[in-house]
Design a protein around this motif. Sequence first.
Motif, PDB file in Angstrom:
ATOM      1  N   LEU A   1       0.861  -1.179   0.000  1.00 38.23           N
ATOM      2  CA  LEU A   1       0.000   0.000   0.000  1.00 38.23           C
ATOM      3  C   LEU A   1       0.901   1.234   0.000  1.00 38.23           C
ATOM      4  CD1 LEU A   1      -2.831   1.316   0.350  1.00 38.23           C
ATOM      5  CD2 LEU A   1      -2.463   1.144   2.835  1.00 38.23           C
ATOM      6  N   GLU A   2       0.675   2.119  -0.965  1.00 40.91           N
ATOM      7  CA  GLU A   2       1.397   3.403  -0.974  1.00 40.91           C
ATOM      8  C   GLU A   2       0.393   4.516  -0.679  1.00 40.91           C
ATOM      9  OE1 GLU A   2       4.350   6.136  -3.707  1.00 40.91           O
ATOM     10  OE2 GLU A   2       2.665   5.180  -4.712  1.00 40.91           O
ATOM     11  N   LEU A   3       0.752   5.410   0.226  1.00 37.65           N
ATOM     12  CA  LEU A   3      -0.091   6.573   0.499  1.00 37.65           C
ATOM     13  C   LEU A   3       0.615   7.791  -0.074  1.00 37.65           C
ATOM     14  CD1 LEU A   3      -1.057   5.632   4.172  1.00 37.65           C
ATOM     15  CD2 LEU A   3      -2.115   4.944   2.006  1.00 37.65           C
ATOM     16  N   GLY A   4       0.024   8.367  -1.133  1.00 38.24           N
ATOM     17  CA  GLY A   4       0.640   9.498  -1.820  1.00 38.24           C
ATOM     18  C   GLY A   4       1.261   9.076  -3.136  1.00 38.24           C
ATOM     19  N   THR A   5       0.411   8.875  -4.154  1.00 40.83           N
ATOM     20  CA  THR A   5       0.893   8.416  -5.476  1.00 40.83           C
ATOM     21  C   THR A   5       1.807   9.449  -6.125  1.00 40.83           C
ATOM     22  OG1 THR A   5      -1.295   7.422  -5.784  1.00 40.83           O
ATOM     23  CG2 THR A   5       0.128   7.534  -7.719  1.00 40.83           C
ATOM     24  N   GLY A   6       1.428  10.746  -5.980  1.00 40.88           N
ATOM     25  CA  GLY A   6       2.209  11.816  -6.616  1.00 40.88           C
ATOM     26  C   GLY A   6       2.369  11.561  -8.098  1.00 40.88           C
ATOM     27  N   SER A   7       3.620  11.466  -8.543  1.00 42.92           N
ATOM     28  CA  SER A   7       3.903  11.255  -9.968  1.00 42.92           C
ATOM     29  C   SER A   7       3.666   9.810 -10.407  1.00 42.92           C
ATOM     30  CB  SER A   7       5.371  11.588 -10.235  1.00 42.92           C
ATOM     31  OG  SER A   7       6.199  10.616  -9.594  1.00 42.92           O
ATOM     32  N   GLY A   8       3.673   8.877  -9.462  1.00 37.19           N
ATOM     33  CA  GLY A   8       3.579   7.450  -9.812  1.00 37.19           C
ATOM     34  C   GLY A   8       4.925   6.751  -9.883  1.00 37.19           C
TER      35      GLY A   8
ATOM     36  N   LEU B   1      -2.812   5.289  -3.117  1.00 41.85           N
ATOM     37  CA  LEU B   1      -3.909   6.233  -2.900  1.00 41.85           C
ATOM     38  C   LEU B   1      -3.384   7.664  -3.043  1.00 41.85           C
ATOM     39  CD1 LEU B   1      -5.578   4.607   0.268  1.00 41.85           C
ATOM     40  CD2 LEU B   1      -5.957   4.079  -2.156  1.00 41.85           C
ATOM     41  N   GLU B   2      -4.170   8.489  -3.736  1.00 43.06           N
ATOM     42  CA  GLU B   2      -3.773   9.890  -3.972  1.00 43.06           C
ATOM     43  C   GLU B   2      -5.001  10.784  -3.831  1.00 43.06           C
ATOM     44  OE1 GLU B   2      -0.903  11.801  -4.584  1.00 43.06           O
ATOM     45  OE2 GLU B   2      -2.442  13.336  -4.490  1.00 43.06           O
ATOM     46  N   ARG B   3      -4.849  11.909  -3.129  1.00 40.18           N
ATOM     47  CA  ARG B   3      -6.018  12.774  -2.913  1.00 40.18           C
ATOM     48  C   ARG B   3      -6.286  13.710  -4.092  1.00 40.18           C
ATOM     49  NH1 ARG B   3      -4.404  17.759  -0.299  1.00 40.18           N
ATOM     50  NH2 ARG B   3      -6.361  17.926   0.849  1.00 40.18           N
TER      51      ARG B   3
ATOM     52  N   GLU C   1      -6.107  14.720 -10.470  1.00 41.12           N
ATOM     53  CA  GLU C   1      -5.307  14.914 -11.699  1.00 41.12           C
ATOM     54  C   GLU C   1      -3.971  14.189 -11.607  1.00 41.12           C
ATOM     55  OE1 GLU C   1      -5.771  17.303  -9.398  1.00 41.12           O
ATOM     56  OE2 GLU C   1      -4.354  18.957  -9.623  1.00 41.12           O
ATOM     57  N   LEU C   2      -3.393  14.129 -10.414  1.00 44.04           N
ATOM     58  CA  LEU C   2      -2.128  13.384 -10.265  1.00 44.04           C
ATOM     59  C   LEU C   2      -2.379  11.892 -10.448  1.00 44.04           C
ATOM     60  CD1 LEU C   2      -0.412  15.146  -7.209  1.00 44.04           C
ATOM     61  CD2 LEU C   2       0.007  15.508  -9.642  1.00 44.04           C
ATOM     62  N   ALA C   3      -3.469  11.413  -9.880  1.00 44.69           N
ATOM     63  CA  ALA C   3      -3.791   9.986  -9.997  1.00 44.69           C
ATOM     64  C   ALA C   3      -3.938   9.602 -11.469  1.00 44.69           C
ATOM     65  CB  ALA C   3      -5.075   9.677  -9.231  1.00 44.69           C
TER      66      ALA C   3
ATOM     67  N   PHE D   1       9.408  16.041   3.684  1.00 42.81           N
ATOM     68  CA  PHE D   1       8.338  15.660   2.749  1.00 42.81           C
ATOM     69  C   PHE D   1       7.218  16.677   2.808  1.00 42.81           C
ATOM     70  CE2 PHE D   1      10.460  11.659   2.580  1.00 42.81           C
ATOM     71  CZ  PHE D   1       9.998  11.022   1.449  1.00 42.81           C
ATOM     72  N   VAL D   2       6.424  16.740   1.751  1.00 44.06           N
ATOM     73  CA  VAL D   2       5.166  17.496   1.799  1.00 44.06           C
ATOM     74  C   VAL D   2       4.249  16.753   2.788  1.00 44.06           C
ATOM     75  CG1 VAL D   2       5.351  18.437  -0.542  1.00 44.06           C
ATOM     76  CG2 VAL D   2       4.190  16.257  -0.191  1.00 44.06           C
ATOM     77  N   PRO D   3       3.291  17.484   3.388  1.00 42.23           N
ATOM     78  CA  PRO D   3       2.472  16.838   4.430  1.00 42.23           C
ATOM     79  C   PRO D   3       1.458  15.839   3.892  1.00 42.23           C
ATOM     80  CG  PRO D   3       1.778  19.117   4.082  1.00 42.23           C
ATOM     81  CD  PRO D   3       3.003  18.913   3.239  1.00 42.23           C
ATOM     82  N   LEU D   4       1.238  14.801   4.709  1.00 41.85           N
ATOM     83  CA  LEU D   4       0.101  13.905   4.530  1.00 41.85           C
ATOM     84  C   LEU D   4      -1.089  14.673   5.102  1.00 41.85           C
ATOM     85  CD1 LEU D   4      -0.680  10.863   3.854  1.00 41.85           C
ATOM     86  CD2 LEU D   4      -0.481  10.466   6.329  1.00 41.85           C
ATOM     87  N   ILE D   5      -2.101  14.888   4.290  1.00 39.13           N
ATOM     88  CA  ILE D   5      -3.241  15.709   4.710  1.00 39.13           C
ATOM     89  C   ILE D   5      -4.392  14.793   5.122  1.00 39.13           C
ATOM     90  CG2 ILE D   5      -4.928  17.443   3.958  1.00 39.13           C
ATOM     91  CD1 ILE D   5      -2.110  18.557   3.992  1.00 39.13           C
TER      92      ILE D   5
HETATM   93  N1  SAM Z   1       5.365   8.843  -4.172  1.00 34.84           N
HETATM   94  C1  SAM Z   1       5.315  10.015  -5.005  1.00 34.84           C
HETATM   95  C2  SAM Z   1       6.095   9.876  -6.263  1.00 34.84           C
HETATM   96  O1  SAM Z   1       6.699   8.810  -6.503  1.00 34.84           O
HETATM   97  O2  SAM Z   1       6.094  10.838  -7.042  1.00 34.84           O
HETATM   98  C3  SAM Z   1       5.677  11.278  -4.268  1.00 34.84           C
HETATM   99  C4  SAM Z   1       4.587  11.674  -3.354  1.00 34.84           C
HETATM  100  S1  SAM Z   1       4.501  13.376  -2.945  1.00 34.84           S
HETATM  101  C5  SAM Z   1       5.994  13.651  -2.077  1.00 34.84           C
HETATM  102  C6  SAM Z   1       3.238  13.242  -1.680  1.00 34.84           C
HETATM  103  C7  SAM Z   1       1.870  12.949  -2.228  1.00 34.84           C
HETATM  104  O3  SAM Z   1       1.006  12.620  -1.148  1.00 34.84           O
HETATM  105  C8  SAM Z   1       1.218  14.132  -2.939  1.00 34.84           C
HETATM  106  O4  SAM Z   1       0.890  13.782  -4.251  1.00 34.84           O
HETATM  107  C9  SAM Z   1       0.003  14.432  -2.103  1.00 34.84           C
HETATM  108  O5  SAM Z   1      -1.104  14.901  -2.846  1.00 34.84           O
HETATM  109  C10 SAM Z   1      -0.291  13.064  -1.504  1.00 34.84           C
HETATM  110  N2  SAM Z   1      -1.113  13.091  -0.287  1.00 34.84           N
HETATM  111  C11 SAM Z   1      -1.048  13.909   0.786  1.00 34.84           C
HETATM  112  N3  SAM Z   1      -1.993  13.574   1.687  1.00 34.84           N
HETATM  113  C12 SAM Z   1      -2.659  12.516   1.186  1.00 34.84           C
HETATM  114  C13 SAM Z   1      -3.741  11.709   1.659  1.00 34.84           C
HETATM  115  N4  SAM Z   1      -4.327  11.922   2.830  1.00 34.84           N
HETATM  116  N5  SAM Z   1      -4.162  10.699   0.869  1.00 34.84           N
HETATM  117  C14 SAM Z   1      -3.592  10.460  -0.337  1.00 34.84           C
HETATM  118  N6  SAM Z   1      -2.575  11.186  -0.839  1.00 34.84           N
HETATM  119  C15 SAM Z   1      -2.107  12.203  -0.083  1.00 34.84           C
END
Ligand code: SAM
Length: 229
Positions: free
Chosen positions: A90-97, A113-115, A118-120, A211-215
């Motif tokens: 399980l990855e939380l934060g897909t970002g770029s993929g 999972l990505e919030r 458009e990134l997803a 890192f950017v925050p997990l929201i």
């Molecule tokens: N793993 C990514 C990659 O390979 O590019 C980098 C991820 S980026 C540093 C962090 C990502 O976490 C962002 O795309 C952000 O939108 C997502 N994010 C933050 N809070 C989240 C949440 N509660 N659920 C899902 N995604 C979340």
Amino acid sequence: MGTEEGATDITARQRARMVDEQLRARGIRDDRVLEAMTAIPREWFIGERYRRRAYADEAVPIDAGQTISQPWIVARMTELLAPRPGDRMLELGTGSGYQAAILAALGADVLSLERHAELAQQARERIASLDLPGSVEIRVADGSLGDPAGAPYDGIIVTAAAPAIPVELRDQLADGGRLVIPVGPRNRQILTLAVRHGNDWVETAHGACVFVPLIGPGGFPDERFDPFL
Ligand code: SAM
């Protein structure tokens, strides 16, 4: 034809150099991780505006104000997660993929999972063009408390910062499962590995990171909606 092959050669050379100078020389030892990062074209995961920085030793902006992590941190998190072929991750934060693609290149079956929708969508399209031994499913969701319905997972990787390890994520690990997560305040975190042994979780610290925050409820409030932050 010559032009296309030339461009491919250039990025393959940049990738090999990144792996030697940024990863192997700085302590990444897992040959499978080094091979995966030699194989996956990182530039595919970065928009045109920042693509020339694809192999730089830094995080690079992507859409929605987010980032693709620095190559070294992707390698280190992958090494700590230690995915084996057939593992459910399980990855939380897909970002770029990109991170999900690296895990699937190592044979893992990944739910990411990505919030940001458009990134997803971008990540799905990029990963669909790769022929990987593992699978990647990307869902638009708040993943801050993981995915209880799909648990237990052999590994959980959180690619955004959390103030503490959410208890829900510990509970979603299989016995022997590994959780990799940056833990700490918004401006600086400690890369943390928690390994589940029955009802014990053995935690080890693996250096500072940003890192950017997990929201969400398992992470930080969305500051755009919180006038006190
Ligand atoms: N793993 C990514 C990659 O390979 O590019 C980098 C991820 S980026 C540093 C962090 C990502 O976490 C962002 O795309 C952000 O939108 C997502 N994010 C933050 N809070 C989240 C949440 N509660 N659920 C899902 N995604 C979340």
